[in-house]
Design a protein around this motif. Structure first.
Motif, PDB file in Angstrom:
ATOM      1  N   MET A   1     121.497 -78.382 -43.925  1.00 40.40           N
ATOM      2  CA  MET A   1     122.130 -79.528 -44.556  1.00 40.40           C
ATOM      3  C   MET A   1     122.351 -79.289 -46.057  1.00 40.40           C
ATOM      4  N   LYS A   2     121.324 -78.753 -46.733  1.00 40.57           N
ATOM      5  CA  LYS A   2     121.427 -78.486 -48.159  1.00 40.57           C
ATOM      6  C   LYS A   2     122.521 -77.443 -48.443  1.00 40.57           C
ATOM      7  N   GLN A   3     122.600 -76.424 -47.623  1.00 37.77           N
ATOM      8  CA  GLN A   3     123.615 -75.381 -47.775  1.00 37.77           C
ATOM      9  C   GLN A   3     125.018 -75.957 -47.597  1.00 37.77           C
ATOM     10  N   GLU A   4     125.179 -76.868 -46.658  1.00 34.56           N
ATOM     11  CA  GLU A   4     126.480 -77.494 -46.432  1.00 34.56           C
ATOM     12  C   GLU A   4     126.911 -78.332 -47.644  1.00 34.56           C
ATOM     13  N   ILE A   5     125.980 -79.055 -48.253  1.00 30.35           N
ATOM     14  CA  ILE A   5     126.277 -79.850 -49.456  1.00 30.35           C
ATOM     15  C   ILE A   5     126.681 -78.942 -50.606  1.00 30.35           C
TER      16      ILE A   5
END
Length: 173
Positions: A1-5
């Protein structure tokens, strides 16, 4: 999720930087009158090179957008688009429907009927340009005292690309 943001933020930042660069160098504009028909038509969507004349001088035949002494009905500055006919030092003569530059008849294949109204004899002063629309019978241009000669400092940029209508997409001559 953090990588996608992080990927979304990078994409947005890159898009903003590209938009900023494009709007710094290029200005979109829409033609709002018929003074340049048939070269440009009303509602043509054009791209204007804003930096060209910071590095070089205007040339005969360039199609430019410039700030005029005229204002819109709402009091805003009115931008006009015309073709450069005479540069500083050029002798402009309009007689019997023909335009002469420094004694030579001006070849104007972009004109519909090839006839230019008016009788003018003048030398373009330094820092000024003599401009005319391609639709000579329906153009407020340097032949008219209301507009007169264009100050080189009032040039916004050179029209170089028509984006719309798609059927006429391409570089302007």
């Amino acid at each position: 999720m953090k990588q996608e943001i992080i990927e979304w933020v990078k994409t947005i930042l890159i898009s903003l930087v590209i938009a900023l660069i494009i709007t710094t160098f290029v200005k979109p504009t829409i033609v709002k009158n018929h003074s340049m028909s048939h070269t440009l038509e009303e509602n043509d969507f054009l791209m204007i090179n804003r930096l060209l004349y910071r590095r070089s001088e205007p040339n005969d035949g360039d199609i430019i957008v410039f700030r005029s002494p005229l204002t819109t009905a709402t009091g805003q500055e009115k931008l006009l688009i015309k073709r450069i006919i005479g540069l500083p030092g050029d002798e402009i003569v309009i007689s019997e429907g023909q335009v002469y530059i420094n004694g030579n008849p001006l070849e104007e294949p972009y004109l519909e009927d090839g006839y230019t109204l008016g009788d003018i004899s003048m030398v373009v002063p330094e820092g000024k340009l003599f401009v005319m629309g391609d639709n000579r019978n329906n153009s407020l241009d340097s032949r008219d005292q209301m507009l007169g000669l264009v100050d080189e400092d009032d040039i916004v940029g050179k029209a170089f690309l028509r984006l719309y209508p798609f059927s006429r997409f391409g570089l302007l001559q």
